[in-house]
Design an enzyme around this catalytic site. Structure first.
Site, PDB file in Angstrom:
ATOM      1  N   ASP A  46      94.960  95.150  35.664  1.00 28.31           N
ATOM      2  CA  ASP A  46      95.937  95.965  36.385  1.00 28.31           C
ATOM      3  C   ASP A  46      96.368  97.084  35.448  1.00 28.31           C
ATOM      4  OD1 ASP A  46      95.814  94.179  38.506  1.00 28.31           O
ATOM      5  OD2 ASP A  46      97.489  92.985  37.753  1.00 28.31           O
TER       6      ASP A  46
ATOM      7  N   GLU B 259      95.713  97.924  46.646  1.00 30.11           N
ATOM      8  CA  GLU B 259      96.252  97.770  45.295  1.00 30.11           C
ATOM      9  C   GLU B 259      95.714  98.905  44.425  1.00 30.11           C
ATOM     10  OE1 GLU B 259      96.937  92.947  45.163  1.00 30.11           O
ATOM     11  OE2 GLU B 259      95.781  93.907  43.590  1.00 30.11           O
TER      12      GLU B 259
HETATM   13 ZN   LIG Z   1      95.436  92.599  39.774  1.00 36.77          ZN
END
Ligand SMILES: [Zn+2]
Length: 282
Positions: free
Chosen positions: A201, A250
């Site tokens: 991330d 995302e």
């Molecule tokens: Zn992630």
């Protein structure tokens, strides 16, 4: 008791985020039905269509789908069904398709986790989430360096996450808010790509190092969307593909799969699920 709760959870249906939130059973991926071919590295290669070379240059979905995309069978999930769940038997595969349909074994721990030399949102703390598998870590370092050369400053926020850690997060949430709400807030263990050690991330100063959809509209997020494939990463949960991936958009979650497949996916605006529907096994 834990197992009973998990089995109950895995049959629950809803759409949410992949990084921390719960996941549904996603059974629309006709993943293993295709036959697939590859190059020396085992990565997918595109074979041109001889009868119409002009069309090869057109990278729209139609012309691309006419080309033969192949991949060595070692890069396909090998699956065993356990208690109605499809468990991946070759989780070391750098192209493992982990989603609501295919889960990782409880015991899977990548053997080559390292800490990439990049900026982290949490500084120099030595914590699990700074780790990635070696191949992905090297690629991440190259990507972050190239970003800097382009005036883009990125921060790694969360990489590897163990099955046990995911399970503890999940059960803590059950204790706090009850099962029904917990499954909406925390990912079911085994179904998180972070357990592969191949996902990271990413955020920026402008987003205060947080994981936000707005990151996708920032110069950092846009640069990543346009360039990540050059280093073997894909934006794993794109906007508009929620019904295919089973996850909300995302903007921050990038998954390493290798340059060849990442480039094919980027050029065709596919997801990993769509790639595996089309690629032929050899
Ligand atoms: Zn992630």
């Amino acid at each position: 008791m834990k197992k009973l709760i998990l089995l109950g959870v895995m049959s629950t249906l809803f759409l949410t985020t992949a990084c921390a939130r719960s996941e549904t059973i996603f059974d629309k991926v006709p993943f293993l039905k295709n036959i697939v071919q590859n190059d020396k590295n085992g990565q997918a290669v595109e074979e041109p269509i001889e009868e119409n070379p002009i069309e090869q240059k057109n990278d729209d979905l139609n012309s691309q789908s006419k080309q033969e995309i192949t991949l060595n069978d070692i890069f396909f999930n090998q699956i065993k069904e356990v208690n109605g769940q499809k468990i991946i038997l070759n989780p070391d595969n750098t192209m493992a398709l982990v989603n609501k349909q295919f889960g990782l074994p409880e015991t899977f721990l990548p053997s080559d986790l390292v800490r990439p030399k990049v900026n982290f949102s949490f500084g120099n703390q030595k914590i699990d989430k700074s780790l990635m598998r070696k191949e992905a870590a090297v690629a991440l370092e190259k990507m972050f360096k190239e970003a800097v050369r382009n005036g883009i400053e990125l921060f790694a926020v969360s990489g590897y996450r163990s099955y046990d850690y995911q399970e503890s997060l999940f059960h803590a949430e059950v204790d706090k808010v009850g099962l029904d709400k917990a499954v909406e807030a925390v990912a079911v263990p085994g179904q998180s790509e972070h357990q592969t050690g191949l996902a990271m991330d990413i955020s920026s100063r402008a987003e205060n190092m947080l994981l936000t959809a707005e990151f996708g509209n920032s110069k950092e997020g846009k640069w990543l969307t346009e360039n990540a494939h050059r280093f073997g990463f894909i934006l794993r949960y794109p906007k508009g593909k929620e019904s295919i991936t089973g996850y909300q958009y995302e903007a921050w979650h990038f998954r390493y799969i290798g340059i060849n497949a990442a480039t094919i996916i980027h050029e065709n605006k596919w997801t990993l699920e769509e790639y595996f529907q089309i690629v032929k096994k050899v």
